[in-house]
Design an enzyme around this catalytic site. Structure first.
Site, PDB file in Angstrom:
ATOM      1  N   ALA A  15      -2.212  -3.960   0.214  1.00  0.00           N
ATOM      2  CA  ALA A  15      -2.475  -2.610   0.478  1.00  0.00           C
ATOM      3  C   ALA A  15      -0.982  -2.132   0.596  1.00  0.00           C
ATOM      4  CB  ALA A  15      -2.942  -2.853   1.625  1.00  0.00           C
ATOM      5  N   ARG A  32       0.883  14.922  15.208  1.00  0.00           N
ATOM      6  CA  ARG A  32       2.022  15.347  14.647  1.00  0.00           C
ATOM      7  C   ARG A  32       2.568  14.099  14.787  1.00  0.00           C
ATOM      8  NH1 ARG A  32       1.527  19.872  11.506  1.00  0.00           N
ATOM      9  NH2 ARG A  32       0.413  21.636  13.047  1.00  0.00           N
ATOM     10  N   ASN A  46       2.978 -10.359   2.040  1.00  0.00           N
ATOM     11  CA  ASN A  46       3.629 -10.470   3.161  1.00  0.00           C
ATOM     12  C   ASN A  46       4.429 -11.828   3.546  1.00  0.00           C
ATOM     13  OD1 ASN A  46       3.253  -7.791   4.037  1.00  0.00           O
ATOM     14  ND2 ASN A  46       1.505  -8.214   5.551  1.00  0.00           N
ATOM     15  N   GLU A  94      -4.534   1.772   0.732  1.00  0.00           N
ATOM     16  CA  GLU A  94      -3.642   1.690   1.690  1.00  0.00           C
ATOM     17  C   GLU A  94      -4.190   1.190   3.216  1.00  0.00           C
ATOM     18  OE1 GLU A  94      -1.797   5.739   2.149  1.00  0.00           O
ATOM     19  OE2 GLU A  94      -2.293   6.004   0.001  1.00  0.00           O
ATOM     20  N   SER A  95      -3.176   0.788   4.041  1.00  0.00           N
ATOM     21  CA  SER A  95      -3.458   0.523   5.319  1.00  0.00           C
ATOM     22  C   SER A  95      -2.665   1.492   6.398  1.00  0.00           C
ATOM     23  CB  SER A  95      -3.187  -0.764   5.577  1.00  0.00           C
ATOM     24  OG  SER A  95      -4.263  -1.496   5.041  1.00  0.00           O
ATOM     25  N   LYS A 188      -5.174 -21.534   8.014  1.00  0.00           N
ATOM     26  CA  LYS A 188      -4.715 -20.933   9.316  1.00  0.00           C
ATOM     27  C   LYS A 188      -5.808 -19.950   9.901  1.00  0.00           C
ATOM     28  CE  LYS A 188      -1.906 -17.408   9.425  1.00  0.00           C
ATOM     29  NZ  LYS A 188      -2.837 -16.535  10.394  1.00  0.00           N
ATOM     30  N   ASP A 260       1.493 -13.745   8.939  1.00  0.00           N
ATOM     31  CA  ASP A 260       1.856 -13.895   7.586  1.00  0.00           C
ATOM     32  C   ASP A 260       3.000 -14.564   7.794  1.00  0.00           C
ATOM     33  OD1 ASP A 260      -0.358 -12.822   6.301  1.00  0.00           O
ATOM     34  OD2 ASP A 260       0.366 -10.742   6.478  1.00  0.00           O
TER      35      ASP A 260
END
Length: 314
Positions: A15, A32, A46, A94-95, A188, A260
């Site tokens: 992402a 904004r 990551n 996307e994130s 994990k 990560d």
């Protein structure tokens, strides 16, 4: 760069992480935002970014597609990561992370990934097979996008077992359960994920978590179980050891990427041949060092070294 056994990361659902700030999150208003930051994200990527920050190196394998995928590739090249890209038809997701300045709260919006066709996810397996880290570590991290079968990580487990590769899986749900059925080197899970794996009902206390982790190790499903507990520290269980470390006292700016970074520190030190206790200390320090930083920025080597010193002296 440190000398260590080879490391390959696999991110099936990368992402592009977009992060910004807003004074207050309110419905039905134009919010904004402040300056935006863009980072190539997803579990395995990551981990590769954090390994590089800690002085190591790895090969990152990931599928990309569409305009977002093109932007993603550019940001990853800027970060100095060695990538092996599988081109897909769908657009890379996307994130979006927003820090609310008025309260310090963080809002994280994670979009669904593109659907991968069978030739596309099989191509990911082929690229991994072309870059097998024999004698080293394969880190499969993150969710599986639509179209990828639940036993995908189990396929990696069988490949790893045949080629002297230590498979690390950071996932959840059916994908993690299937991998454990095939047998892996390290997982994990969170506390809730661990409870689901062992069929526990309700919240596990520390003793129950250790017992649950030991049951997975004893059954040969995972040789090492690392549990990250946020501000309460971390627990690591292997056949011969049960280790516990408290989280160093840091001012938390963002939790994005902390898990990560924990995994990156743990695997990098193990790849360097360091004892499990030393690797665990680096892992906790790396996770905390990332939590100190805003948005999607990952750990800095100097912060990790300082926090390792504090943990060793505690």
């Amino acid at each position: 760069m440190s000398v260590h056994a080879p490391i390959v990361t696999l991110t099936m659902n990368p992402a592009l992480d977009v992060s910004s700030t807003v004074e207050r999150v309110m419905p039905e208003h134009k919010l904004r935002c402040g300056p935006s930051r863009f980072d190539p994200g997803g579990g395995g990527v990551n981990v590769s970014r954090a390994i590089r920050n800690l002085g190591g190196d790895s090969i990152a394998v990931y599928p990309l597609g569409g305009p977002t995928g093109q932007a993603y590739r550019g940001f990853l090249e800027q970060a100095g990561i060695i990538g092996r890209v599988v081109t897909i038809a769908g657009n890379t997701r996307e994130s979006f992370t927003v820090d609310e300045l008025a309260t310090g709260e963080q809002f994280r919006f994670v979009l669904q990934g593109p659907t991968l066709r069978e030739p596309e996810w099989r191509a990911c397996l082929s690229v991994v097979a072309d870059h097998l880290p024999v004698g080293g570590f394969l880190i499969a991290s993150g969710s599986l996008p639509p179209g990828v079968p639940d036993d995908f990580y189990a396929m990696l487990a069988r490949i790893s077992a045949d080629h002297d590769i230590r498979l690390v899986v950071d996932a959840s749900g059916p994908a993690l359960a299937a991998a454990l059925d095939a047998g892996v080197h390290l997982i994990k899970p969170s506390r809730d994920e661990l409870a689901e794996l062992v069929g526990a009902h309700g919240e596990l206390d520390d003793a129950a978590m250790v017992d649950a982790a030991r049951s997975l190790v004893a059954a040969g499903r995972s040789r090492i179980v690392a549990l990250t507990l946020g501000g309460r520290g971390a627990i690591l269980v292997s056949e011969g050891e049960t280790l516990r470390l408290a989280t160093p006292r840091v001012e938390v700016a963002s939790a994005v990427g902390a898990g990560d970074s924990f995994l990156a520190g743990l695997v990098l030190r193990l790849a360097e041949g360091r004892p499990l206790a030393d690797a665990f200390r680096t892992a906790v320090a790396a996770g905390s060092a990332t939590a100190m930083l805003p948005a999607t920025e990952l750990c800095r080597a100097e912060d990790v070294a300082r926090l390792e010193g504090e943990l060793a002296a505690a």
